[in-house]
Every structure is written in structure tokens, then in C-alpha cells.
Design a protein around this motif. Structure first.
Motif, PDB file in Angstrom:
ATOM      1  N   HIS A  66       0.842  -1.196   0.000  1.00  0.00           N
ATOM      2  CA  HIS A  66       0.000   0.000   0.000  1.00  0.00           C
ATOM      3  C   HIS A  66       0.880   1.251   0.000  1.00  0.00           C
ATOM      4  N   ASP A  67       0.259   2.388  -0.308  1.00  0.00           N
ATOM      5  CA  ASP A  67       0.980   3.659  -0.214  1.00  0.00           C
ATOM      6  C   ASP A  67       1.406   3.899   1.234  1.00  0.00           C
ATOM      7  N   THR A  68       2.632   4.318   1.413  1.00  0.00           N
ATOM      8  CA  THR A  68       3.069   4.669   2.764  1.00  0.00           C
ATOM      9  C   THR A  68       4.297   5.574   2.684  1.00  0.00           C
ATOM     10  N   THR A  69       4.708   6.070   3.843  1.00  0.00           N
ATOM     11  CA  THR A  69       5.921   6.890   3.909  1.00  0.00           C
ATOM     12  C   THR A  69       6.900   6.196   4.846  1.00  0.00           C
ATOM     13  N   ILE A  70       8.155   6.109   4.417  1.00  0.00           N
ATOM     14  CA  ILE A  70       9.156   5.430   5.248  1.00  0.00           C
ATOM     15  C   ILE A  70      10.321   6.368   5.564  1.00  0.00           C
ATOM     16  N   GLY A  71      10.966   6.075   6.675  1.00  0.00           N
ATOM     17  CA  GLY A  71      12.240   6.703   7.004  1.00  0.00           C
ATOM     18  C   GLY A  71      13.276   5.599   7.014  1.00  0.00           C
ATOM     19  N   ILE A  72      14.384   5.809   6.335  1.00  0.00           N
ATOM     20  CA  ILE A  72      15.387   4.746   6.228  1.00  0.00           C
ATOM     21  C   ILE A  72      16.724   5.245   6.782  1.00  0.00           C
ATOM     22  N   THR A  73      17.317   4.445   7.665  1.00  0.00           N
ATOM     23  CA  THR A  73      18.561   4.863   8.333  1.00  0.00           C
ATOM     24  C   THR A  73      19.507   3.668   8.465  1.00  0.00           C
ATOM     25  N   GLY A  74      20.682   3.920   9.001  1.00  0.00           N
ATOM     26  CA  GLY A  74      21.651   2.858   9.263  1.00  0.00           C
ATOM     27  C   GLY A  74      22.641   2.698   8.126  1.00  0.00           C
ATOM     28  N   ALA A  75      22.771   1.461   7.634  1.00  0.00           N
ATOM     29  CA  ALA A  75      23.773   1.161   6.613  1.00  0.00           C
ATOM     30  C   ALA A  75      23.478   1.893   5.299  1.00  0.00           C
ATOM     31  N   GLU A  76      24.535   2.082   4.508  1.00  0.00           N
ATOM     32  CA  GLU A  76      24.404   2.709   3.184  1.00  0.00           C
ATOM     33  C   GLU A  76      24.763   1.695   2.119  1.00  0.00           C
ATOM     34  N   GLY A  77      24.210   1.885   0.923  1.00  0.00           N
ATOM     35  CA  GLY A  77      24.550   0.967  -0.161  1.00  0.00           C
ATOM     36  C   GLY A  77      23.594   1.099  -1.328  1.00  0.00           C
ATOM     37  N   ASN A  78      23.505   0.014  -2.079  1.00  0.00           N
ATOM     38  CA  ASN A  78      22.671   0.014  -3.272  1.00  0.00           C
ATOM     39  C   ASN A  78      21.232  -0.340  -2.885  1.00  0.00           C
ATOM     40  N   ILE A  79      20.480   0.686  -2.509  1.00  0.00           N
ATOM     41  CA  ILE A  79      19.108   0.491  -2.045  1.00  0.00           C
ATOM     42  C   ILE A  79      18.184   1.116  -3.088  1.00  0.00           C
ATOM     43  N   ARG A  80      17.196   0.367  -3.503  1.00  0.00           N
ATOM     44  CA  ARG A  80      16.322   0.868  -4.575  1.00  0.00           C
ATOM     45  C   ARG A  80      14.855   0.643  -4.253  1.00  0.00           C
ATOM     46  N   VAL A  81      14.045   1.594  -4.717  1.00  0.00           N
ATOM     47  CA  VAL A  81      12.605   1.368  -4.751  1.00  0.00           C
ATOM     48  C   VAL A  81      12.273   1.219  -6.222  1.00  0.00           C
ATOM     49  N   ASN A  82      11.803   0.041  -6.605  1.00  0.00           N
ATOM     50  CA  ASN A  82      11.703  -0.343  -8.007  1.00  0.00           C
ATOM     51  C   ASN A  82      13.084  -0.113  -8.630  1.00  0.00           C
ATOM     52  N   SER A  83      13.231   0.738  -9.643  1.00  0.00           N
ATOM     53  CA  SER A  83      14.582   0.897 -10.193  1.00  0.00           C
ATOM     54  C   SER A  83      15.272   2.169  -9.706  1.00  0.00           C
ATOM     55  N   ASN A  84      14.582   2.915  -8.838  1.00  0.00           N
ATOM     56  CA  ASN A  84      15.148   4.199  -8.400  1.00  0.00           C
ATOM     57  C   ASN A  84      16.008   4.037  -7.159  1.00  0.00           C
ATOM     58  N   LYS A  85      17.212   4.577  -7.242  1.00  0.00           N
ATOM     59  CA  LYS A  85      18.107   4.492  -6.089  1.00  0.00           C
ATOM     60  C   LYS A  85      17.599   5.421  -4.976  1.00  0.00           C
ATOM     61  N   ILE A  86      17.632   4.929  -3.752  1.00  0.00           N
ATOM     62  CA  ILE A  86      17.286   5.793  -2.615  1.00  0.00           C
ATOM     63  C   ILE A  86      18.455   5.817  -1.642  1.00  0.00           C
ATOM     64  N   TYR A  87      18.426   6.783  -0.734  1.00  0.00           N
ATOM     65  CA  TYR A  87      19.595   7.030   0.115  1.00  0.00           C
ATOM     66  C   TYR A  87      19.233   6.993   1.595  1.00  0.00           C
ATOM     67  N   THR A  88      20.171   6.433   2.353  1.00  0.00           N
ATOM     68  CA  THR A  88      20.013   6.327   3.800  1.00  0.00           C
ATOM     69  C   THR A  88      19.870   7.708   4.429  1.00  0.00           C
ATOM     70  N   ASP A  89      19.122   7.741   5.523  1.00  0.00           N
ATOM     71  CA  ASP A  89      18.842   8.957   6.283  1.00  0.00           C
ATOM     72  C   ASP A  89      17.948   9.922   5.516  1.00  0.00           C
TER      73      ASP A  89
END
Lengths: 281, 228
Positions: A66-89
Motif C-alpha cells: 500500500h501507499d506509505t511513507t518510510i524513514g530509512i537509516t543505518g547502513a548505506e549501499g545500493n538500495i532501490r525502490v523499483n529501479s530508483n536508487k534511494i539514500y540512507t537517512d
């Protein structure tokens, strides 16, 4: 809901831990890197006590249903939502049926994902974190995490800053109760030596490899231990207790890692270096 | 404070205390482990709990120690120590003899995986092992190692036996075991290195109850043989 499609290491629902039950032998548990877990919530103006997802090591894939909003923290790396790269913090709006994948990690070992409104799961003895050895709820492939969609929680100002992961930083320590059982030579050896995280390490404790201390210090009458307590094992090597550690122990407690650096250690992996430094008050 | 015991300070109450990191103060008594010390420690624990001091999260105990866990953003270590030094730990009425809790144990082959080995190793008959194990009244010192695992005093020296050389991967819930001069009960299935001599169906830890354990430290416990 969030569905686990693929798992690298462990995925757990964790929070700030379980307090008030140590006299019954119940470990504190909670997030390995408490600071990053709290930061993930604070990015979303959630209360820091909300449960979050802890994802250890790379190789995970989650389906946000479902639609939602997330906060992402901690380790860094190759993190993607579908094909889009996203960034820690950062905070991201995720639309329904999106895949979040965690590929290689360039820095750190554990990621935290907080969800706006929080995660629904059972609260046992005041915490949503698993009880080690008993309610050991590491999520499995196909598990679905239910989200709490409440907007009723008051916004709180975010005051928690991100953990700056430093893999080589020495761990700041206070002397432990049995520090004085070591002679001066062994005390300085312990502070000079470089240790390496052993592959038998887990959420209860990080075993270390390195040059053993040769001493005749003996076991003590079982007494309190806590996350960050450094025990000297009979083989002369230190063991650093982590968030899931038992409440009492009989090995000499030589150092106590400061709270901040337990978080740092939680972001290190097998083979990484560990050095101790004494914090002088 | 002597220089060879860095950080330890002697209290007027007879224990030494130590600032254990930034969230805990450890108290340790020089006395011998035994019923007297157990009751003194429980007495101090009850005094602290009764005060409900803001910032003190919890108190846990060991054989000869007590640890006060606090939140340093609410209360400072010096304030905790001031409270401790200014408190008169007059005795509560806990030394009175209370009837022991009886725990029923099945000591037979199917449930006592190591009973025959233990008897042979200690040069006793199986019946003697059972008689010796059921004779004393044990003191519950504290709970640790696993949630609900009771550290009991008073095992007869004739039952002192080292831990198993290779721990079992799975010790069944309710296993009554001995090792290293101690006896205990596994509250749920877990790995373990003690010798299993019996089985009980008593529930020692239930996370869905609060408190999760039936017996607090200081409880007196006696094992009774039953036949399945």
C-alpha cells in the motif's frame, strides 16, 4: 502491509527494548543500533518507541502493498525502490506495489525502516522485540508485516541525529567491575591490541579474534551484565555482549562499552576491526 | 577506596559499590554466599523498589550483588548513591521461615536422560541420587541465564558433577538438571550442558503473564518425587 519477498540476513521487528524484567532473566533486546532505529522514527515524527524493521546484511527484497511513507537509516549501499536508487537517512513516499531491494552495502551492516504510523505486532512484556530463544521472530520469506495507519499520534520534533558510521573508530569504554583484576601489563595490552569480529558472533554477543591475554583472573559469582559489557573469556579473548545478551554472567567484566559505541559496533560485520579505548571522566 | 580496586567504593552499609557504565550502579557484598546474605540483598532491593524513585528503571540481583539500573537523563548516579547512603535498611520481616514451594519431579529413565550416568559417575545408586536431590530445601537466589531459569542454593556436595563435555543442542522444557555444584530447571527448550536427572511440568516462564515467573528470589523450594 509489507511482504518479505527475499531475505539476505535477518529481518526483525524491533523497538527500543524490554525494560523492567531483568530480575526474571529477560534480556533487553531491541534494535542492535538503537540510535539508527530511533532516528528512523524521528525522521517521520513518529515516537521513537515505535517498532521498526531491522534488516541485517544485503540481499533483501520487500513488497510494499500500500501507499506509505518510510524513514530509512543505518547502513548505506545500493538500495532501490523499483529501479530508483534511494539514500540512507531520508524520507520516501512509497506507492503501493513497490519493491524495495537492498543490494550491496558500502558502509554499515544494518538498515532500519520506520513506517509512518508504525508497525502492528504483538507487544509482549512491554516490547514488540523478539524474546531471544523463546519468541524468536525473525521474519521469513512470505511473512507480511501489518502497518498501523493511525494518524492520531502527536508529531514530535526530531532531535535524534544520524549515526555517523566509522568502521575503524575505537570503542569508548568505561572500566568494568573486574578491570582491576587485570595487572597493568594486561590492561595496556587490551587497549593496544587490535581484535577482529569472529564469525560466531550474533545478537547476544560479538566474539573477537586476536592476541589472547594471558592472566590468571578467575570466574566471578554470577552477577549483572548488560549490552556493552566486555567479558574476558577463559581463552583470554574479550567477548562484547550485545542487545540480546543474558542478564547475568560469571566471566570477569573488564570493560563497559559506552552506549553510543554499541551502536557503532552493531554496524560492523565479521572480520571488521575492534579496538578499545578507555574513557576518562 | 584503595588504588588497586579502581572505581570501587566502600559504603557504610558494608557493601562496595561501583559505577558500572553510565546506566547502572553495582553493589557487591564481601559476605559468604548463603541465606543470610540473600535476605540482606532482597531487603535492600525491596527498599529501593518501594521508594519508586523516578529514573530508577529496575533492580536485579546476583549471588552476592545487586544492580540498580537508572536513566541518566532523569536521575544522576550521585543522586542514586545519596539515596542509598541516607537510607536506613532496617530489616523487613522476610527472614521468617516460610513453607517451601513443592515442585513435583518425575525421576525415571525416559525423562532423566543422564540419571544413570550421574549415579555411576558419582558412585551412588539411582535411588541415592534421587534421595539426596529431594532432601534439601533450596533457596532461590536469582533468575538469570535464560528467562525464568532459577539459580538455587544448597545442592548436596555428593551431587557435585562437572558440566557435560558436549552440551546438548536441545534440552527439553522442564528438565531438572545438575552441574557445577548447582541444580536447576530448564524453563523452556534450549541448548544446555547440565546433566538431566528428572522432569517437571511446572511453568517457570510465561511471557504472557506479568510477572512472567511464579517465584521471586528468596522463595524456598523443595523437590518431591512423583511417579508418572
Amino acid at each position: 502491509m509489507i511482504e518479505v519477498i527475499r531475505k539476505g540476513g535477518e529481518i526483525r521487528i524491533v523497538d527500543m527494548g524490554r525494560y523492567g524484567y531483568r530480575e526474571y532473566g529477560v534480556p533487553i533486546s531491541g534494535a542492535m543500533d538503537l540510535r539508527s532505529a530511533a532516528r528512523a522514527n524521528s525522521l517521520l515524527h513518529n515516537p521513537v518507541s515505535f517498532a521498526v524493521l531491522e534488516l541485517t546484511s544485503p540481499g533483501h527484497e520487500l513488497n510494499f502493498m500500500h501507499d506509505t511513507t518510510i524513514g530509512i537509516t543505518g547502513a548505506e549501499g545500493n538500495i532501490r525502490v523499483n529501479s530508483n536508487k534511494i539514500y540512507t537517512d531520508n524520507v520516501y513516499q512509497i506507492s503501493g506495489h513497490s519493491r524495495l531491494t537492498i543490494g550491496t552495502l558500502s558502509k554499515g551492516y544494518r538498515l532500519y525502516i520506520a513506517v509512518q504510523g508504525g508497525i502492528k505486532s504483538s507487544t509482549i512484556l512491554g516490547s514488540q522485540s523478539p524474546i531471544p530463544g523463546l519468541l524468536n521472530r525473525s521474519l521469513r520469506k512470505g511473512d507480511r508485516v501489518e502497518l498501523s495507519r493511525s494518524d492520531l499520534y502527536p508529531s514530535i520534533s526530531s532531535s535524534i541525529t544520524a549515526l555517523h558510521i566509522e568502521t575503524k573508530r575505537k570503542l569508548g569504554c568505561y572500566p568494568g567491575p573486574e578491570w582491576f583484576h587485570l595487572d597493568r601489563h594486561n590492561q595496556s595490552a587490551l587497549l593496544d591490541n587490535a581484535y577482529y569480529i569472529d564469525n560466531k558472533s550474533n545478537r547476544m554477543g560479538y566474539r573477537l579474534n586476536g592476541i589472547p591475554i594471558i592472566s590468571d583472573i578467575v570466574e566471578i559469582f554470577s552477577s549483572s551484565v548488560m549490552p556493552g559489557t566486555v567479558q574476558l573469556l577463559p581463552n583470554g579473548l574479550p567477548l562484547i555482549l550485545m542487545r540480546d545478551c543474558q542478564t547475568t554472567g560469571g566471566y570477569p567484566r573488564i570493560l563497559q562499552v559506552c552506549e553510543e559505541d554499541i551502536n557503532q559496533l552493531a554496524q560492523r560485520r565479521v572480520g571488521n576491526q575492534v579496538q578499545f579505548s578507555l574513557l576518562i571522566e | 577506596m584503595s588504588s588497586d580496586q579502581q572505581g570501587w567504593v566502600l559504603s557504610r552499609h558494608g557493601y562496595q559499590y561501583f559505577k558500572f557504565g553510565k546506566h547502572a550502579i553495582l553493589l557487591q557484598w564481601p559476605d559468604e554466599v548463603g541465606s543470610d546474605l540473600l535476605h540482606r540483598i532482597i531487603n535492600v532491593k525491596r527498599h529501593i523498589q518501594k521508594e519508586e524513585i523516578p529514573g530508577i528503571i529496575e533492580v536485579s540481583t546476583g549471588y552476592k550483588s545487586l544492580t540498580i539500573f537508572y536513566k541518566p537523563d532523569i536521575i544522576q548516579a550521585s543522586q542514586v548513591l545519596d539515596f542509598m547512603e541516607s537510607t536506613d535498611f532496617h530489616q523487613y520481616d522476610i527472614s521468617k521461615i516460610s513453607d517451601p514451594v513443592i515442585i513435583d519431579v518425575v525421576y525415571n529413565d525416559a525423562h532423566a536422560l543422564d540419571l544413570a550416568f550421574v549415579a555411576e559417575h558419582l558412585d551412588l545408586s539411582v535411588q541415592e541420587v534421587i534421595n539426596i536431590h529431594t532432601a534439601p530445601v533450596y533457596d532461590l537466589y536469582f533468575i538469570g541465564f535464560l528467562p525464568g531459569f532459577m539459580y538455587l542454593s544448597g545442592l548436596d556436595k555428593r551431587l557435585f558433577i562437572p558440566r557435560k563435555e558436549v552440551p546438548r543442542i536441545r534440552v527439553p522444557q522442564g528438565s531438572v538438571a545438575i552441574a557445577g555444584g548447582q541444580t536447576g530447571i530448564y524453563p523452556f527448550e534450549s541448548p544446555g550442558g547440565w546433566h538431566i536427572i528428572g522432569q517437571t511440568n511446572i511453568e517457570l516462564f510465561n511471557p504472557f503473564k506479568d510477572p512472567p515467573c511464579p517465584y521471586p528470589p528468596g522463595t524456598k523450594i523443595k523437590f518431591r518425587r512423583i511417579h508418572p
